[in-house]
Design a protein around this motif. Structure first.
Motif, PDB file in Angstrom:
ATOM      1  N   PHE A   1       0.783  -1.231   0.000  1.00  0.00           N
ATOM      2  CA  PHE A   1       0.000   0.000   0.000  1.00  0.00           C
ATOM      3  C   PHE A   1       0.817   1.285   0.000  1.00  0.00           C
ATOM      4  CE2 PHE A   1      -2.595  -3.236   2.193  1.00  0.00           C
ATOM      5  CZ  PHE A   1      -3.677  -3.273   1.340  1.00  0.00           C
ATOM      6  N   GLY A   2       2.111   1.199   0.285  1.00  0.00           N
ATOM      7  CA  GLY A   2       2.935   2.398   0.315  1.00  0.00           C
ATOM      8  C   GLY A   2       2.881   3.112   1.649  1.00  0.00           C
ATOM      9  N   PRO A   3       3.525   4.277   1.749  1.00  0.00           N
ATOM     10  CA  PRO A   3       3.547   5.040   3.000  1.00  0.00           C
ATOM     11  C   PRO A   3       2.145   5.389   3.459  1.00  0.00           C
ATOM     12  CG  PRO A   3       5.122   5.931   1.432  1.00  0.00           C
ATOM     13  CD  PRO A   3       4.294   4.935   0.679  1.00  0.00           C
ATOM     14  N   ARG A   4       1.958   5.401   4.747  1.00  0.00           N
ATOM     15  CA  ARG A   4       0.635   5.578   5.296  1.00  0.00           C
ATOM     16  C   ARG A   4       0.229   7.030   5.463  1.00  0.00           C
ATOM     17  NH1 ARG A   4      -2.911   2.293   7.031  1.00  0.00           N
ATOM     18  NH2 ARG A   4      -4.451   3.167   8.409  1.00  0.00           N
ATOM     19  N   SER A   5       1.116   7.866   5.939  1.00  0.00           N
ATOM     20  CA  SER A   5       0.764   9.248   6.238  1.00  0.00           C
ATOM     21  C   SER A   5       1.215  10.160   5.106  1.00  0.00           C
ATOM     22  CB  SER A   5       1.410   9.691   7.551  1.00  0.00           C
ATOM     23  OG  SER A   5       2.811   9.520   7.485  1.00  0.00           O
ATOM     24  N   ALA A   6       0.282  10.871   4.509  1.00  0.00           N
ATOM     25  CA  ALA A   6       0.581  11.824   3.446  1.00  0.00           C
ATOM     26  C   ALA A   6       0.153  13.216   3.907  1.00  0.00           C
ATOM     27  CB  ALA A   6      -0.136  11.452   2.162  1.00  0.00           C
ATOM     28  N   ALA A   7       0.863  14.235   3.434  1.00  0.00           N
ATOM     29  CA  ALA A   7       0.595  15.598   3.890  1.00  0.00           C
ATOM     30  C   ALA A   7      -0.757  16.099   3.396  1.00  0.00           C
ATOM     31  CB  ALA A   7       1.715  16.519   3.427  1.00  0.00           C
ATOM     32  N   THR A   8      -1.141  15.721   2.188  1.00  0.00           N
ATOM     33  CA  THR A   8      -2.392  16.208   1.609  1.00  0.00           C
ATOM     34  C   THR A   8      -3.160  15.042   0.999  1.00  0.00           C
ATOM     35  OG1 THR A   8      -1.432  16.613  -0.578  1.00  0.00           O
ATOM     36  CG2 THR A   8      -1.276  18.400   1.047  1.00  0.00           C
TER      37      THR A   8
ATOM     38  N   ASP B   1      -4.311  14.984  -2.033  1.00  0.00           N
ATOM     39  CA  ASP B   1      -3.776  14.749  -3.375  1.00  0.00           C
ATOM     40  C   ASP B   1      -2.548  13.852  -3.318  1.00  0.00           C
ATOM     41  OD1 ASP B   1      -5.727  16.251  -4.535  1.00  0.00           O
ATOM     42  OD2 ASP B   1      -4.523  18.081  -4.679  1.00  0.00           O
ATOM     43  N   GLU B   2      -1.688  14.082  -2.335  1.00  0.00           N
ATOM     44  CA  GLU B   2      -0.503  13.246  -2.182  1.00  0.00           C
ATOM     45  C   GLU B   2      -0.900  11.823  -1.810  1.00  0.00           C
ATOM     46  OE1 GLU B   2       3.635  12.214  -1.894  1.00  0.00           O
ATOM     47  OE2 GLU B   2       2.439  13.702  -2.981  1.00  0.00           O
ATOM     48  N   ASP B   3      -1.910  11.702  -0.962  1.00  0.00           N
ATOM     49  CA  ASP B   3      -2.401  10.388  -0.567  1.00  0.00           C
ATOM     50  C   ASP B   3      -2.926   9.633  -1.787  1.00  0.00           C
ATOM     51  OD1 ASP B   3      -2.996   8.604   1.727  1.00  0.00           O
ATOM     52  OD2 ASP B   3      -5.064   8.862   1.076  1.00  0.00           O
ATOM     53  N   ASN B   4      -3.675  10.321  -2.657  1.00  0.00           N
ATOM     54  CA  ASN B   4      -4.197   9.689  -3.868  1.00  0.00           C
ATOM     55  C   ASN B   4      -3.076   9.319  -4.838  1.00  0.00           C
ATOM     56  OD1 ASN B   4      -6.844   9.926  -2.976  1.00  0.00           O
ATOM     57  ND2 ASN B   4      -7.145  11.923  -3.955  1.00  0.00           N
ATOM     58  N   ARG B   5      -2.048  10.171  -4.912  1.00  0.00           N
ATOM     59  CA  ARG B   5      -0.920   9.878  -5.796  1.00  0.00           C
ATOM     60  C   ARG B   5      -0.201   8.614  -5.346  1.00  0.00           C
ATOM     61  NH1 ARG B   5       4.412  10.238  -6.384  1.00  0.00           N
ATOM     62  NH2 ARG B   5       4.684  10.860  -4.210  1.00  0.00           N
ATOM     63  N   ILE B   6       0.017   8.486  -4.038  1.00  0.00           N
ATOM     64  CA  ILE B   6       0.674   7.296  -3.501  1.00  0.00           C
ATOM     65  C   ILE B   6      -0.185   6.061  -3.759  1.00  0.00           C
ATOM     66  CG2 ILE B   6       1.402   6.140  -1.376  1.00  0.00           C
ATOM     67  CD1 ILE B   6       2.232   8.888  -0.327  1.00  0.00           C
ATOM     68  N   ALA B   7      -1.494   6.203  -3.545  1.00  0.00           N
ATOM     69  CA  ALA B   7      -2.398   5.069  -3.758  1.00  0.00           C
ATOM     70  C   ALA B   7      -2.343   4.599  -5.205  1.00  0.00           C
ATOM     71  CB  ALA B   7      -3.821   5.445  -3.369  1.00  0.00           C
ATOM     72  N   SER B   8      -2.287   5.537  -6.164  1.00  0.00           N
ATOM     73  CA  SER B   8      -2.264   5.150  -7.571  1.00  0.00           C
ATOM     74  C   SER B   8      -0.971   4.431  -7.936  1.00  0.00           C
ATOM     75  CB  SER B   8      -2.434   6.385  -8.458  1.00  0.00           C
ATOM     76  OG  SER B   8      -1.321   7.258  -8.353  1.00  0.00           O
TER      77      SER B   8
END
Length: 224
Positions: free
Chosen positions: A72-79, A81-88
């Motif tokens: 799943f990648g890193p868990r905590s994202a600053a925003t 949009d960043e969370d969605n980018r990591i998820a993709s």
């Protein structure tokens, strides 16, 4: 095994099997009592995010934290949009696939054992049987007969195939267009196509298990 992850819950990791939420002592038929804690536990399990193929012979060599990070990648994202980018970046199936036979065994007992009237030769792929499927890919494979094959099941095409579990899922993903050869043609093999993304941008050609086939035997080397 199925793995779910709830981004809003710090616990974050779930492993579930059907027995985890089975009623206690009976099948929950009308008029019979059901253990409310076990019957309602399905509400505590988030939707399945990954289907991880393994067996009782697979020994864990990574921690749950390492497994979660890889899936799943890193868990905590600053925003967001960043969370969605990591998820993709991480929302991909793991399937160490190849698009042509690697030896005479594979040619005779796997590729040639699938009738061309059932599956075109250029749609047949092979992979390790230990794979990871995203929820979207799992649903697409289950829906393949009704959406693409006029309700004909795909599995009978593999009746004569040796080690059909190495063939069914990658071939299904090829039919769906998830697995494909790179632009310009050419076969996808570990030797000629070492990059994880060379078989499509929705899959990672990555192993779930560690196996040593370098000895060239019918079975992988044993760990001492």
């Amino acid at each position: 095994n199925v793995v779910g992850r709830s981004r809003g819950d710090s616990r974050g990791r779930y492993l579930a099997t059907p027995a985890d939420c089975a009623p206690s002592g009976n099948d929950g038929a009308e008029g019979e009592s059901v253990d409310p804690e076990r019957a309602s536990c399905v509400d505590d399990i988030p939707p399945v995010d990954r289907f991880v193929f393994a067996s009782e012979s697979c020994l864990p060599v990574a921690t749950l934290n390492e497994m979660e990070m890889a899936l799943f990648g890193p868990r905590s994202a600053a925003t967001k949009d960043e969370d969605n980018r990591i998820a993709s970046l991480y929302d991909k199936s793991w399937i160490n696939a190849r698009s042509n036979p690697n030896n005479g065994y594979a040619r005779q007992l796997q590729w040639d054992a699938v009738r061309s009237s059932d599956v075109p030769q250029n749609s047949i792929w092979k992979a390790d049987q230990w794979i990871t499927l995203t929820r979207a890919h799992g649903r697409a494979i289950v829906s393949l007969p009704s959406n693409y094959l006029d309700d004909r099941p795909l599995w009978p095409a593999f009746r004569r195939v040796r080690a059909s579990d190495e063939m069914y899922f990658p071939t299904a993903l090829s039919i769906l267009g998830v697995l494909h050869r790179p632009p310009g043609g050419g076969e996808v093999t570990p030797e000629s196509s070492p990059k994880e993304s060379c078989a499509g941008d929705r899959v990672r050609r990555r192993r779930v298990t560690y196996c040593d086939w370098s000895v060239g035997a019918k079975n992988p080397a044993s760990f001492a």
